[in-house]
Scaffold this active site. Structure first.
Site, PDB file in Angstrom:
ATOM      1  CD  GLU A 142      -8.436  47.138 -59.386  1.00  0.00           C
ATOM      2  OE1 GLU A 142      -8.004  46.164 -60.491  1.00  0.00           O
ATOM      3  OE2 GLU A 142      -9.750  46.860 -59.517  1.00  0.00           O
ATOM      4  CG  ASP A 177      -6.613  39.322 -60.291  1.00  0.00           C
ATOM      5  OD1 ASP A 177      -7.336  38.857 -60.595  1.00  0.00           O
ATOM      6  OD2 ASP A 177      -5.427  39.805 -61.398  1.00  0.00           O
TER       7      ASP A 177
END
Length: 401
Positions: free
Chosen positions: A154, A170
């Protein structure tokens, strides 16, 4: 679908790196005034995986100048997503053919808040709903990406610089390292595993009693794909919903008769909040004695997801307190230190009831830093790097050993 912090912020066009960028003062970072950041910067992708599979790269996110969601091609040109449908419709093919093993390639990153996905052997399946992009959700057995080996980083690139992180919020899957190179010649990297750390993580998780081995997902042929986060483990029934109850109950008992002090801002040590449990609710007061926020006793989902009963709005009171509580519960430090957050990591994950997934990830990181749960940046334990004047970003696909 977007239930973890990563997915919640992705739904609004923000990455975990953006959240970190917005809370740097709280965690001790600073962002000095910098020269103008160019419209795009190079991202060098190096394939050190030693795998023969074709690699596919995707650069997806929100164009910060317009707020539009879309993807960027290899030249950094923004392409907005077309309208989606209900049921979801196929998204345009945003794949960039990545480098072969032992090779590198460079693409351009625009001023985005988004994710760089990479997959081995197969292209990822992305679809569009009327609300935007559908991200892979491999906790769902019917997700079309379930048996694909993939991961993502990210980042946020804006006029104040570049923030880029590795993430395991996640899932823990194929390893990679992120890096930045700055105009002054300095460089930084994060997310690299120890030698043997990839297999070491899975071995440790398999040996962890209490259902933690059920987080591991494999292909039908036995190939290890990933370990789901404990939030998804609880949501899918792979991990018992009661897995954190004993620790939470002990915390609630302790602070019925003693006080938990939270100092959420590293640069504002005089801002303190004081928590006491009464009527099964932990109430926090400020230095004037006024109740500023309250928390019901959290369950495992609230702890692992840092949401629901530990929701953290983007404000200056409840959010910062909740971040600190969430970190303390996941790291199991609330019983050994009544002053939170902890200054160091020496007491993390020592209780018999803890986030074993996060514990095992941090154990295998070369520098001990990771994003193993949503607020792992509390106390600067996160795998994030920053450059105010970035000249290049790096993404290195590491070996699965």
């Amino acid at each position: 679908m977007l239930r973890t912090l990563e997915r919640r912020v992705a739904a609004t066009g923000l990455s975990l790196a953006t959240v970190a960028a917005g809370s740097l003062l709280a965690t001790g970072w600073s962002t000095p005034a910098q020269a103008a950041v160019p419209a795009t910067i190079p991202l060098k992708i190096t394939n050190n995986s030693a795998r023969g599979d074709q690699v596919y790269i995707y650069n997806l996110g929100t164009e910060l100048s317009t707020g539009r969601q879309g993807w960027a091609d290899a030249n950094g040109t923004f392409r907005p997503w077309p309208a989606g449908g209900n049921p979801p419709t196929p998204a345009p093919d945003a794949a960039i053919t990545g480098p072969a093993a032992g090779r590198s390639m460079t693409i351009r990153m625009p001023k985005f808040s988004g994710r760089v996905y990479f997959s081995y052997g197969q292209k990822l399946v992305f679809k569009l709903t009327t609300g935007g992009l559908v991200q892979p959700a491999v906790q769902n057995p019917s997700d079309p990406n379930r048996n694909i080996l993939f991961n993502w980083s990210e980042y946020t690139l804006n006029d104040s610089g570049l923030w880029i992180n590795s993430t395991q919020v996640d899932m823990f899957s194929v390893p990679y390292t992120v890096g930045v190179r700055r105009s002054d010649g300095t460089a930084a990297s994060a997310g690299r595993l120890k030698a043997g750390g990839y297999k070491g993580f899975f071995s440790a998780l398999r040996g962890q009693s209490g259902g933690w081995s059920n987080l591991i997902q494999t292909r039908p042929d036995g190939t290890v794909l990933r370990a789901l986060s404990p939030l998804y483990g609880v949501e899918t029934g792979a991990l018992p919903a009661s897995v954190m109850d004993d620790y939470v109950n002990r915390v609630w008992r302790k602070y019925t008769s003693s006080t938990l002090t939270v100092t959420p801002f590293a640069n504002q040590p005089s801002v303190k909040y004081f928590g006491r449990v009464s009527g099964n609710v932990m109430n926090f007061t400020n230095t004037s004695g006024a109740v500023v926020t309250s928390f019901e006793k959290p369950d495992a989902s609230s702890v692992f997801g840092c949401h629901r009963k530990l929701d953290a709005p983007n404000d200056q009171v409840r959010g910062p307190i909740s971040r600190t509580l969430c970190a303390g519960f996941n790291r199991s430090t609330l019983l050994v230190n009544a002053n939170q957050p902890d200054a160091g990591s020496g007491s993390f994950y020592k209780d018999g009831v803890t986030n074993q997934y996060a514990r095992r990830i941090h154990e295998q990181m070369a520098d001990g830093k990771a994003y193993a749960f949503a607020f792992d940046d509390v106390g600067q334990q996160e795998s994030l790097v920053y450059a105010g004047t970035p000249v290049q970003a790096d993404l290195t696909l590491d070996p699965l050993n």
